[in-house]
Design an enzyme around this catalytic site. Sequence first.
Site, mmCIF file in Angstrom:
data_model
loop_
_atom_site.group_PDB
_atom_site.id
_atom_site.type_symbol
_atom_site.label_atom_id
_atom_site.label_comp_id
_atom_site.label_asym_id
_atom_site.label_seq_id
_atom_site.Cartn_x
_atom_site.Cartn_y
_atom_site.Cartn_z
ATOM 1 N N CYS A 12 0.784 -1.235 0.000
ATOM 2 C CA CYS A 12 0.000 0.000 0.000
ATOM 3 C C CYS A 12 0.816 1.286 0.000
ATOM 4 C CB CYS A 12 -0.957 0.026 1.167
ATOM 5 S SG CYS A 12 -0.170 -0.407 2.686
ATOM 6 N N GLY A 38 -0.923 0.265 -4.867
ATOM 7 C CA GLY A 38 -2.078 -0.545 -4.501
ATOM 8 C C GLY A 38 -3.293 -0.094 -5.280
ATOM 9 N N ASN A 112 1.375 0.876 6.155
ATOM 10 C CA ASN A 112 2.072 0.238 5.039
ATOM 11 C C ASN A 112 3.087 -0.720 5.619
ATOM 12 O OD1 ASN A 112 3.214 -0.410 2.551
ATOM 13 N ND2 ASN A 112 4.572 1.354 2.549
ATOM 14 N N GLY A 113 3.083 -1.969 5.176
ATOM 15 C CA GLY A 113 4.042 -2.946 5.678
ATOM 16 C C GLY A 113 3.333 -4.195 6.142
ATOM 17 N N CYS A 246 13.769 -1.537 2.152
ATOM 18 C CA CYS A 246 13.491 -2.585 1.167
ATOM 19 C C CYS A 246 14.202 -2.287 -0.163
ATOM 20 C CB CYS A 246 11.980 -2.644 0.937
ATOM 21 S SG CYS A 246 11.495 -3.691 -0.441
ATOM 22 N N TYR A 252 12.017 -1.899 -8.108
ATOM 23 C CA TYR A 252 10.759 -2.185 -8.782
ATOM 24 C C TYR A 252 9.556 -1.386 -8.310
ATOM 25 C CZ TYR A 252 6.676 -5.075 -9.927
ATOM 26 O OH TYR A 252 5.467 -5.517 -10.333
ATOM 27 N N SER A 293 9.077 -0.761 -15.266
ATOM 28 C CA SER A 293 10.196 -0.703 -14.325
ATOM 29 C C SER A 293 11.506 -1.233 -14.889
ATOM 30 C CB SER A 293 9.827 -1.437 -13.036
ATOM 31 O OG SER A 293 9.211 -2.671 -13.348
ATOM 32 N N ASP A 355 14.888 -6.762 -17.525
ATOM 33 C CA ASP A 355 13.737 -6.678 -16.623
ATOM 34 C C ASP A 355 14.265 -6.548 -15.202
ATOM 35 O OD1 ASP A 355 11.152 -6.555 -15.770
ATOM 36 O OD2 ASP A 355 10.592 -8.583 -16.378
ATOM 37 N N ASP A 356 13.364 -6.149 -14.281
ATOM 38 C CA ASP A 356 13.833 -5.875 -12.922
ATOM 39 C C ASP A 356 13.940 -7.116 -12.057
ATOM 40 O OD1 ASP A 356 11.028 -6.128 -11.677
ATOM 41 O OD2 ASP A 356 10.783 -4.664 -13.279
ATOM 42 N N CYS A 392 9.083 -12.768 1.247
ATOM 43 C CA CYS A 392 9.109 -11.497 1.983
ATOM 44 C C CYS A 392 8.001 -11.534 3.032
ATOM 45 C CB CYS A 392 8.869 -10.325 1.035
ATOM 46 S SG CYS A 392 8.738 -8.755 1.921
ATOM 47 N N CYS A 447 17.451 -3.866 3.171
ATOM 48 C CA CYS A 447 17.037 -5.259 3.339
ATOM 49 C C CYS A 447 17.322 -6.003 2.043
ATOM 50 C CB CYS A 447 15.544 -5.326 3.664
ATOM 51 S SG CYS A 447 14.911 -7.025 3.765
ATOM 52 N N CYS A 450 15.062 -11.173 0.584
ATOM 53 C CA CYS A 450 14.498 -12.045 -0.447
ATOM 54 C C CYS A 450 15.589 -12.598 -1.367
ATOM 55 C CB CYS A 450 13.377 -11.359 -1.229
ATOM 56 S SG CYS A 450 13.741 -9.743 -1.815
HETATM 57 S S1 SF4 Z 1 12.503 -9.252 1.793
HETATM 58 FE FE1 SF4 Z 1 12.826 -8.289 -0.217
HETATM 59 S S2 SF4 Z 1 10.852 -7.422 -0.811
HETATM 60 FE FE2 SF4 Z 1 10.774 -7.859 1.412
HETATM 61 S S3 SF4 Z 1 11.409 -5.959 2.421
HETATM 62 FE FE3 SF4 Z 1 13.256 -7.197 2.180
HETATM 63 S S4 SF4 Z 1 14.112 -6.516 0.188
HETATM 64 FE FE4 SF4 Z 1 11.986 -5.824 0.274
#
Ligand code: SF4
Length: 470
Positions: A12, A38, A112-113, A246, A252, A293, A355-356, A392, A447, A450
């Site tokens: 969101c 969103g 958001n989150g 993130c 993206y 993107s 592509d991303d 994620c 982060c 993923c």
């Molecule tokens: S796990 Fe990946 S998509 Fe989720 S917050 Fe971390 S970097 Fe972003």
Amino acid sequence: MLAELKGLNEECGLFGIWGHPDAAQVTYYGLHSLQHRGQEGTGMVLAKDGKLSSVKGEGLVTEVLTAEKMQTLSGNAAIGHVRYTTAGGGGYENVQPLLFNFQNESMAMAHNGNIVNADQLKSELEAQGSIFHSTSDTEVLAHLIRKGGSSELKSRITNGLNSLKGAYAYLIMTDTEMFVAMDPNGLRPLSLGLLGDAYVVASETCALDIVGADFLRDIEPGELLIINDEGITSERFAVCKQRSMCTMEYVYFSRPDSNIDGINVHTARKNLGKQLAIEKLIEADVVTGVPDSGNSAAIGYAEASGIPYEMGLLKNRYVGRTFIQPSQSLREQGVKMKLSPVRGVVEGKRVVMVDDSIVRGTTSKRIVQMLKEAGATEVHVLISSPPIKNPCFYGIDTSDKDELIAAKKSVEEIRELIGADSLTFLSVEGTVEAIGRPFEGENRGQCLACFNGKYPTEIYSDQEIDFIKC
Ligand code: SF4
């Protein structure tokens, strides 16, 4: 790539304003510019004459906040929300902001989150008598705040926030003040701006630009802002743990005209494309991006490699939301509806397609096939991020490892599956280096869970996951 095709969706976008006579209209434009975050629910809560009122519904900003509806809305403060359905599922009751009318106070809340310990907290709260009105994780904080008894609201909010784990940017509004909170890892973006004398908060700086607000700064991890008619104050409700913005916001999710921690998203994507050229130089005739993107990274790759950038794929901008279907067969059909190869550009050419990211691989397969059907002699796929191997838990809907192709297959197996002549992902180190965030440490304050499985917070999952504990 197009979010609804890829299967990688942001949860969101948030927008809030305090102290503006046209708060409803400004919030409308702010939410409209955050629509990419969103598309399934839109809502706004307004403060006027000591009362909070809510308008919300399922659908796009323009569908929910129609011209007729907007004519009826007024107030000098507002918070708004656009939602993609993940935690808690869809439905009207989960569209935010959530508005709570208690005997002695009213409070609106937008988030958001993703709160990773929401289920545990919910069980505890229900055992103590709380009755939840939505299935969204957002509502947990409202009950924690109410449980705080008769102490002042700010300390109840602080205590409530300290019980949460995971990713959260929160806007909380009463008729007298607005609270803005960021989780101790700073996982999701949130920026503060000033429009005349009114304070504005938005998930992305593009929303500040759209409404004509001046950017002041980003909200810090563990920070609680209190905005009211007296002005603004900032406090810490938690120490900054491990700063972890993130990475996918740069790769993206965010709009290219937004800045996150001082770095423009388009520039970051271009640099990811340039880094790809450092890591893998392909002999080819044209470079093309998968819109939207992938375009910035494709431009970066073309610049660094010297191979001309061309518009080899065209996005159909007039496909409505009705074509967004979650089932696999319809998703594949959706690719054709939304993207077309430009035959005159790719015919007889060796094409680099940038592509991303790749989530399930089915969309990449369709696009490679389309380019070959249009006459491309070779299609080399370059991805401007590392393979997504881990789910994620922070508000992006990749919480099921079984759906992630890179969790199950090698790069060569994915290449074979998508029918590309070669497939290259960016390295984790190259991704960090190319984005170039202005922070110390190996991760430079972002982060990467993923990609590398190192989660910056505790997570609560029955899936087998390693995490780094702060
Ligand atoms: S796990 Fe990946 S998509 Fe989720 S917050 Fe971390 S970097 Fe972003």
